[in-house]
Write a protein that holds these residues in place. Structure first.
Motif, PDB file in Angstrom:
ATOM      1  N   THR A 277       0.816  -1.215   0.000  1.00  0.00           N
ATOM      2  CA  THR A 277       0.000   0.000   0.000  1.00  0.00           C
ATOM      3  C   THR A 277       0.849   1.264   0.000  1.00  0.00           C
ATOM      4  O   THR A 277       0.303   2.376  -0.048  1.00  0.00           O
ATOM      5  CB  THR A 277      -0.932   0.022   1.223  1.00  0.00           C
ATOM      6  OG1 THR A 277      -0.145   0.023   2.422  1.00  0.00           O
ATOM      7  CG2 THR A 277      -1.869  -1.170   1.214  1.00  0.00           C
ATOM      8  N   TYR A 278       2.169   1.091   0.072  1.00  0.00           N
ATOM      9  CA  TYR A 278       3.080   2.236   0.000  1.00  0.00           C
ATOM     10  C   TYR A 278       4.245   1.863  -0.906  1.00  0.00           C
ATOM     11  O   TYR A 278       4.741   0.726  -0.868  1.00  0.00           O
ATOM     12  CB  TYR A 278       3.627   2.610   1.386  1.00  0.00           C
ATOM     13  CG  TYR A 278       4.613   3.752   1.347  1.00  0.00           C
ATOM     14  CD1 TYR A 278       4.174   5.069   1.319  1.00  0.00           C
ATOM     15  CD2 TYR A 278       5.995   3.514   1.315  1.00  0.00           C
ATOM     16  CE1 TYR A 278       5.077   6.120   1.250  1.00  0.00           C
ATOM     17  CE2 TYR A 278       6.898   4.554   1.247  1.00  0.00           C
ATOM     18  CZ  TYR A 278       6.438   5.857   1.216  1.00  0.00           C
ATOM     19  OH  TYR A 278       7.323   6.899   1.147  1.00  0.00           O
ATOM     20  N   ASN A 303       0.225   4.163   6.946  1.00  0.00           N
ATOM     21  CA  ASN A 303       0.123   5.296   6.020  1.00  0.00           C
ATOM     22  C   ASN A 303      -0.585   6.505   6.623  1.00  0.00           C
ATOM     23  O   ASN A 303      -0.981   7.418   5.896  1.00  0.00           O
ATOM     24  CB  ASN A 303      -0.589   4.887   4.721  1.00  0.00           C
ATOM     25  CG  ASN A 303       0.205   3.884   3.918  1.00  0.00           C
ATOM     26  OD1 ASN A 303       1.410   4.028   3.738  1.00  0.00           O
ATOM     27  ND2 ASN A 303      -0.469   2.833   3.441  1.00  0.00           N
ATOM     28  N   ALA A 317       4.984   3.941   6.887  1.00  0.00           N
ATOM     29  CA  ALA A 317       4.934   3.610   5.457  1.00  0.00           C
ATOM     30  C   ALA A 317       4.345   2.213   5.284  1.00  0.00           C
ATOM     31  O   ALA A 317       4.962   1.214   5.683  1.00  0.00           O
ATOM     32  CB  ALA A 317       6.338   3.682   4.854  1.00  0.00           C
ATOM     33  N   GLY A 318       3.177   2.133   4.706  1.00  0.00           N
ATOM     34  CA  GLY A 318       2.546   0.835   4.487  1.00  0.00           C
ATOM     35  C   GLY A 318       1.825   0.345   5.725  1.00  0.00           C
ATOM     36  O   GLY A 318       1.675   1.044   6.723  1.00  0.00           O
ATOM     37  N   ASP A 328       9.706   5.319   6.015  1.00  0.00           N
ATOM     38  CA  ASP A 328      10.525   5.865   4.932  1.00  0.00           C
ATOM     39  C   ASP A 328      11.222   7.102   5.492  1.00  0.00           C
ATOM     40  O   ASP A 328      10.577   8.114   5.777  1.00  0.00           O
ATOM     41  CB  ASP A 328       9.630   6.230   3.743  1.00  0.00           C
ATOM     42  CG  ASP A 328      10.418   6.771   2.556  1.00  0.00           C
ATOM     43  OD1 ASP A 328      11.597   7.145   2.727  1.00  0.00           O
ATOM     44  OD2 ASP A 328       9.828   6.860   1.455  1.00  0.00           O
TER      45      ASP A 328
END
Length: 386
Positions: A277-278, A303, A317-318, A328
């Motif tokens: 998803t990221y 996210n 992230a994700g 990230d």
């Protein structure tokens, strides 16, 4: 980047919840001074995730007059720890044996005549009259006797008191919308509570103390303070109105932190975590944080939720996994072993529990009571130290 092998020989815990006991004591003192009347400090649910016994000792050090918990097991754990302060427990299933609580001088609450009968049975078994609170439902439609059932409960309590089995020491209710101080339900609940009190007073329960105000009402609604207030989440430095706790003189007591477990460079477009998803838009560094939803980090934080790492806020992230999540960090010099702060007081630019609540569409109550799992809990400060 620093090689983790060169770090201190005794590394920090993988992840920890740090609880500032002095902050809890100071928050209690602020609220107690604000209301100028007795304060029942609510320490249920493991002290709102801060630790049942340490939180209880800290609020007492801050001037709390009594303690409140939901369950008898919580009350008995406090007594086993040597805490002798006045103490109320209020949530009981049918068939509860009240004898151990009465032997331990725990006050109890009932909201139905069958519950009162079970308390009377405990009083007969122990030879100790119960110190009893009667709970009326004024509009939350949760615990509490309805106004239709209230006169019967009051009459039964008056009889039990005349027989020497109970002493009715409290009349109380709970608010549905105190976190919205102008909501019309507030005035409606106050009116119903006053009606219920009038019924009890006319029946002869003239000495029972009245308590209605939760944290939000303690902060914002003086008309609900009556004889005693009953704050919970505000004791731990969280604004019950969903704003900045400092505006009320409160300081968050909980900091949630972990250490980076791994960093690695990845190319642009690589999928991150379950479901991809990221994906970073350019080459970047990913940092792995070894906590996840098994530890109480909401899966919905993926996210969305912020953390502080390397002196800057980053968004997860994700997806959050069972044991870990990913950040990230771009080109920042983040290394394995570096600190990641999920939330704290906000002094160092870290997110607060309110920031997380806003990000994942929940309330800070849920976050602080859920966090735990395999986190190590560590206490700082001396308030209530044994």
């Amino acid at each position: 980047m620093t090689n983790p092998a060169t770090r201190a020989a005794t590394p920090a815990p993988r992840a920890e919840v740090v609880v500032d006991l002095d902050a809890i004591a100071a928050n209690t003192a602020v609220l107690r001074e604000r209301v100028g009347r007795p304060l029942m400090a609510v320490v249920k649910a493991d002290g709102y995730g801060h630790g049942l016994v340490p939180a209880a000792r800290a609020v007492l050090a801050g001037g709390a007059d009594m303690l409140g918990v939901a369950l008898l097991d919580e009350a008995l754990a406090l007594r086993a720890a040597g805490i002798r302060a006045p103490l109320l427990a209020w949530l009981h299933n049918p068939g509860t044996d009240f004898a151990p609580a009465l032997d331990a001088d725990v006050e109890v609450s009932v909201n139905a005549e069958w519950g009162l009968a079970e308390v009377v049975a405990g009083a007969r078994a122990t030879g100790r009259p119960a110190r009893l609170h009667l709970f009326v439902d004024t509009g939350l439609s949760r615990e509490g006797a309805t106004m239709a059932d209230w006169p019967g409960l009051v009459s039964a309590a008056v009889r039990a008191q005349a027989e020497g089995h109970v002493t009715v020491v409290g009349l109380w209710s709970h608010m549905a919308y105190a976190d919205a101080p102008t909501h019309p339900t507030i005035g409606a609940q106050v009116r119903v509570f006053d009606e219920a009190v009038a019924v009890a007073r006319s029946a002869g329960l003239t000495d029972a103390r009245l308590h209605l105000a939760n944290s939000a009402a303690t902060v914002a609604l003086p008309e609900t303070w009556y004889d005693m207030v009953r704050p919970g989440v505000a004791l731990y430095g969280l604004d019950p109105l969903g704003g900045n706790a400092a505006d009320h003189g409160l300081r968050p007591a909980m900091t949630v932190r972990a250490g980076v477990a791994l960093v690695k460079r990845v190319r642009a477009g690589v999928g991150v975590s379950y479901g991809h998803t990221y994906a970073p838009e350019r080459e970047t560094t990913l940092a792995l944080v070894p906590v996840g939803y098994a530890d109480g980090v909401p899966r919905a934080a993926g996210n969305r939720a912020p953390v502080l790492v390397g002196g800057a806020r980053r968004t997860i992230a994700g997806r959050v996994c069972m044991d870990q999540f990913v950040l990230d960090v771009g080109d920042a010099p983040v290394a394995a072993g570096d600190e990641v702060v999920l939330w704290g007081p906000g002094d160092r630019g870290e997110p607060t529990a309110q920031d997380w609540a806003d990000a994942v569409d929940t309330i800070h109550y849920e976050l602080v009571t859920r966090i735990g799992g395999r986190f190590t809990r560590r206490y700082v400060g001396s308030a209530g130290a044994v």
